[in-house]
Write a protein that holds these residues in place. Sequence first.
Motif, PDB file in Angstrom:
ATOM      1  N   LYS A 321       8.709  -0.544   2.798  1.00  0.00           N
ATOM      2  CA  LYS A 321       9.723   0.480   3.345  1.00  0.00           C
ATOM      3  C   LYS A 321      11.039  -0.169   3.926  1.00  0.00           C
ATOM      4  CE  LYS A 321       6.542   4.349   2.962  1.00  0.00           C
ATOM      5  NZ  LYS A 321       6.393   5.842   3.223  1.00  0.00           N
ATOM      6  N   ASN A 322      12.058   0.058   3.699  1.00  0.00           N
ATOM      7  CA  ASN A 322      13.094  -0.427   4.121  1.00  0.00           C
ATOM      8  C   ASN A 322      13.091  -1.989   4.351  1.00  0.00           C
ATOM      9  OD1 ASN A 322      14.543   2.330   4.343  1.00  0.00           O
ATOM     10  ND2 ASN A 322      13.324   2.752   6.283  1.00  0.00           N
ATOM     11  N   GLY A 323      12.619  -2.545   3.531  1.00  0.00           N
ATOM     12  CA  GLY A 323      12.526  -4.118   3.603  1.00  0.00           C
ATOM     13  C   GLY A 323      11.412  -4.699   4.555  1.00  0.00           C
ATOM     14  N   VAL A 324      10.549  -3.613   5.023  1.00  0.00           N
ATOM     15  CA  VAL A 324       9.301  -3.932   5.872  1.00  0.00           C
ATOM     16  C   VAL A 324       8.133  -3.819   4.912  1.00  0.00           C
ATOM     17  CG1 VAL A 324       7.949  -3.528   7.811  1.00  0.00           C
ATOM     18  CG2 VAL A 324      10.456  -3.241   7.846  1.00  0.00           C
ATOM     19  N   ARG A 325       7.156  -4.945   4.800  1.00  0.00           N
ATOM     20  CA  ARG A 325       5.993  -4.912   4.247  1.00  0.00           C
ATOM     21  C   ARG A 325       4.713  -4.562   5.083  1.00  0.00           C
ATOM     22  NH1 ARG A 325       3.642  -9.952   0.965  1.00  0.00           N
ATOM     23  NH2 ARG A 325       1.874  -9.366  -0.166  1.00  0.00           N
ATOM     24  N   TYR A 326       4.129  -3.311   4.597  1.00  0.00           N
ATOM     25  CA  TYR A 326       2.911  -2.833   5.546  1.00  0.00           C
ATOM     26  C   TYR A 326       1.588  -3.694   4.747  1.00  0.00           C
ATOM     27  CZ  TYR A 326       6.349  -0.029   8.015  1.00  0.00           C
ATOM     28  OH  TYR A 326       7.339   0.277   8.645  1.00  0.00           O
ATOM     29  N   VAL A 327       0.749  -4.205   5.663  1.00  0.00           N
ATOM     30  CA  VAL A 327      -0.352  -5.055   5.196  1.00  0.00           C
ATOM     31  C   VAL A 327      -1.474  -4.376   5.834  1.00  0.00           C
ATOM     32  CG1 VAL A 327      -1.478  -7.018   4.749  1.00  0.00           C
ATOM     33  CG2 VAL A 327       0.906  -6.897   4.218  1.00  0.00           C
ATOM     34  N   ASN A 328      -2.566  -3.911   4.922  1.00  0.00           N
ATOM     35  CA  ASN A 328      -3.830  -3.329   5.719  1.00  0.00           C
ATOM     36  C   ASN A 328      -4.935  -4.518   5.538  1.00  0.00           C
ATOM     37  OD1 ASN A 328      -6.338  -2.092   6.188  1.00  0.00           O
ATOM     38  ND2 ASN A 328      -6.451  -0.836   4.414  1.00  0.00           N
ATOM     39  N   ASP A 329      -5.215  -5.013   6.833  1.00  0.00           N
ATOM     40  CA  ASP A 329      -6.091  -6.046   6.906  1.00  0.00           C
ATOM     41  C   ASP A 329      -7.261  -5.602   7.935  1.00  0.00           C
ATOM     42  OD1 ASP A 329      -7.098  -8.755   5.938  1.00  0.00           O
ATOM     43  OD2 ASP A 329      -6.834  -9.213   7.984  1.00  0.00           O
ATOM     44  N   SER A 330      -7.732  -4.168   7.687  1.00  0.00           N
ATOM     45  CA  SER A 330      -8.655  -3.762   8.558  1.00  0.00           C
ATOM     46  C   SER A 330      -9.914  -4.238   8.651  1.00  0.00           C
ATOM     47  CB  SER A 330      -8.796  -2.294   8.429  1.00  0.00           C
ATOM     48  OG  SER A 330      -9.803  -1.479   9.014  1.00  0.00           O
ATOM     49  N   LYS A 331     -10.247  -5.364   7.480  1.00  0.00           N
ATOM     50  CA  LYS A 331     -11.628  -5.889   7.637  1.00  0.00           C
ATOM     51  C   LYS A 331     -11.540  -7.258   8.478  1.00  0.00           C
ATOM     52  CE  LYS A 331     -15.200  -6.660   4.195  1.00  0.00           C
ATOM     53  NZ  LYS A 331     -15.865  -7.789   5.213  1.00  0.00           N
ATOM     54  N   GLY A 332     -10.233  -7.403   8.833  1.00  0.00           N
ATOM     55  CA  GLY A 332     -10.012  -8.358   9.943  1.00  0.00           C
ATOM     56  C   GLY A 332     -10.878  -8.011  11.299  1.00  0.00           C
ATOM     57  N   THR A 333     -12.093  -8.409  11.189  1.00  0.00           N
ATOM     58  CA  THR A 333     -12.698  -7.898  12.396  1.00  0.00           C
ATOM     59  C   THR A 333     -13.277  -8.924  13.507  1.00  0.00           C
ATOM     60  OG1 THR A 333     -15.105  -7.927  11.304  1.00  0.00           O
ATOM     61  CG2 THR A 333     -13.775  -5.846  11.172  1.00  0.00           C
ATOM     62  N   ASN A 334     -12.583 -10.053  13.279  1.00  0.00           N
ATOM     63  CA  ASN A 334     -12.967 -11.218  14.291  1.00  0.00           C
ATOM     64  C   ASN A 334     -11.742 -11.835  14.365  1.00  0.00           C
ATOM     65  OD1 ASN A 334     -13.430 -13.387  12.248  1.00  0.00           O
ATOM     66  ND2 ASN A 334     -15.025 -12.081  11.504  1.00  0.00           N
ATOM     67  N   PRO A 335     -11.491 -12.772  15.426  1.00  0.00           N
ATOM     68  CA  PRO A 335     -10.310 -13.682  15.424  1.00  0.00           C
ATOM     69  C   PRO A 335     -10.101 -14.541  14.310  1.00  0.00           C
ATOM     70  CG  PRO A 335     -11.450 -13.522  17.527  1.00  0.00           C
ATOM     71  CD  PRO A 335     -12.424 -12.991  16.523  1.00  0.00           C
ATOM     72  N   ALA A 415       9.480  -2.983  13.770  1.00  0.00           N
ATOM     73  CA  ALA A 415       9.762  -3.713  12.640  1.00  0.00           C
ATOM     74  C   ALA A 415      11.335  -3.883  12.079  1.00  0.00           C
ATOM     75  CB  ALA A 415       8.893  -3.210  11.676  1.00  0.00           C
ATOM     76  N   ARG A 416      11.744  -5.038  11.677  1.00  0.00           N
ATOM     77  CA  ARG A 416      12.935  -5.173  11.205  1.00  0.00           C
ATOM     78  C   ARG A 416      12.862  -5.486   9.750  1.00  0.00           C
ATOM     79  NH1 ARG A 416      14.384  -9.653  15.379  1.00  0.00           N
ATOM     80  NH2 ARG A 416      14.657  -8.185  17.523  1.00  0.00           N
ATOM     81  N   PRO A 417      13.841  -5.162   8.935  1.00  0.00           N
ATOM     82  CA  PRO A 417      13.676  -5.709   7.486  1.00  0.00           C
ATOM     83  C   PRO A 417      13.365  -7.091   7.447  1.00  0.00           C
ATOM     84  CG  PRO A 417      15.635  -4.358   7.719  1.00  0.00           C
ATOM     85  CD  PRO A 417      14.951  -4.569   9.113  1.00  0.00           C
ATOM     86  N   GLY A 418      12.614  -7.467   6.454  1.00  0.00           N
ATOM     87  CA  GLY A 418      11.994  -8.878   6.366  1.00  0.00           C
ATOM     88  C   GLY A 418      10.779  -8.884   6.893  1.00  0.00           C
ATOM     89  N   ASP A 419      10.308  -8.208   7.721  1.00  0.00           N
ATOM     90  CA  ASP A 419       9.038  -8.500   8.655  1.00  0.00           C
ATOM     91  C   ASP A 419       7.692  -7.750   7.768  1.00  0.00           C
ATOM     92  OD1 ASP A 419      10.606  -9.280  10.754  1.00  0.00           O
ATOM     93  OD2 ASP A 419      10.045  -7.267  12.316  1.00  0.00           O
ATOM     94  N   VAL A 420       6.758  -8.280   8.512  1.00  0.00           N
ATOM     95  CA  VAL A 420       5.315  -7.871   7.746  1.00  0.00           C
ATOM     96  C   VAL A 420       4.739  -6.898   9.198  1.00  0.00           C
ATOM     97  CG1 VAL A 420       3.057  -8.232   6.920  1.00  0.00           C
ATOM     98  CG2 VAL A 420       5.199  -9.557   6.069  1.00  0.00           C
TER      99      VAL A 420
END
Length: 450
Positions: A321-335, A415-420
């Motif tokens: 959206k508006n050049g920003v990529r939204y990524v779901n990594d909810s399974k990242g449950t440890n460092p 977030a800015r355009p180009g960000d994740v």
Amino acid sequence: MELRGKKILVVGAGKSGISVARFLVRRGAAVALTDTRTKDKFNGELDDLIDSGVQAVLGNYPEVMPGTFDMLVVSPGVPPTVPPVAAAMRHGIPVTGELELAYRFARAPMVAITGTNGKTTTTALVGEIFRAAGIHTLVGGNIGLPLVDVVEGYGPEDMIVAEVSSFQLETARQFRPRVAVILNITPDHLDRHGTMEGYIAAKARIFARQGRGDITVLNYDDPRTRMLAEATGGQVIFFSRRHNLKEGVLVLQGRIVVRLEGRETDIAAAGEVAIPGGHNLENALAAVAAAFALGVKPAVLAHTLRTFPGVAHRLETVAVKNGVRYVNDSKGTNPDASIKALEAFDRPIVLLAGGRNKGSDFTELARLAREKVRVLVVLGECADEVERAARQAGCGEILRARDFREAVLTAHRAARPGDVVLLSPACASWDMFNNFEERGDLFREIVNSL
């Protein structure tokens, strides 16, 4: 395993426990199901079980004494220190788990996959490979489908691909998969296992009963995993994306190659693997090792690697959206999982991190965040710990959020355009949610409503 007429206590009334209770009733056992939650917390989920004759002991645990029960089946989320389990062990009453129970009734060969990170992706990928090869395949276990629900529908010509956790392996006794895969071992669940040694020992139970006719697939690049080659009775197949192995599955001049029994087989270009990130290349190598060892043809492997899209909640692109990529990594449950997620992107990141700490240290994650993360949004039970590690590492902008929705909206505004915008919390979800799926689903819902 004869169950008819046996008095069995199922400890823990989550998804696994409910499935076990149903399975035991079908097998003619006299079943009691216990949980510390009261009946009103289940919204009628247990009604059909109670109607089928299951005794529900809710709100507190029943006393376990010699003669009260013939066996206990413990859900993975229940630690062995809870009173009924501790009492059963003290009195010599057998204690088992859903994984072991399913294995005892399985007739199909099994590929079992464990590791601190990458289990779900690799399990789904291996399952997809066998299905592409035309094999009737069950994909289940810790990935979300309890094996006892469906294991009896698969025979010797079929395949079972199971994600198994250290919690499930704690109660494994006769469990012996045809192929055991350990992807990696990094600090996690130390609040349950106590020490790294205890955690490694739990993981190693995946191959504890393997013999010469079985296969153990291990990550050569991970020292803790590599060392386990000395402990298994199975035939070891290493995989590596960094070393030129004399034998195993490796990356050679940008190609995925299998070297086994003096023969070298080209599979596909490493760059063709559809799922992003170096860690997913490792997952692909492990999947190739497991499937190739069981006779899957190179063309099937190559096609699946090129087309497999990954799994929900693991580096899942929700929207742009508006050049920003939204990524779901909810399974990242440890460092370590979140470190791998950060490494998968080469553009500025707005990171949402925090939740319930499982005994982890955030120092390494914070050091990488200093280089990769433009804005860090911290939330949840251990927000203070995450923020402290980030400030000590010299991270730039750090924002606090009172709840999950505010965290997502704060990240959106930053977030800015180009960000994740990356949800990779490095923590368990249990302070705010029942599981990581619920957390990821809400992230997806909020993002789609922006």
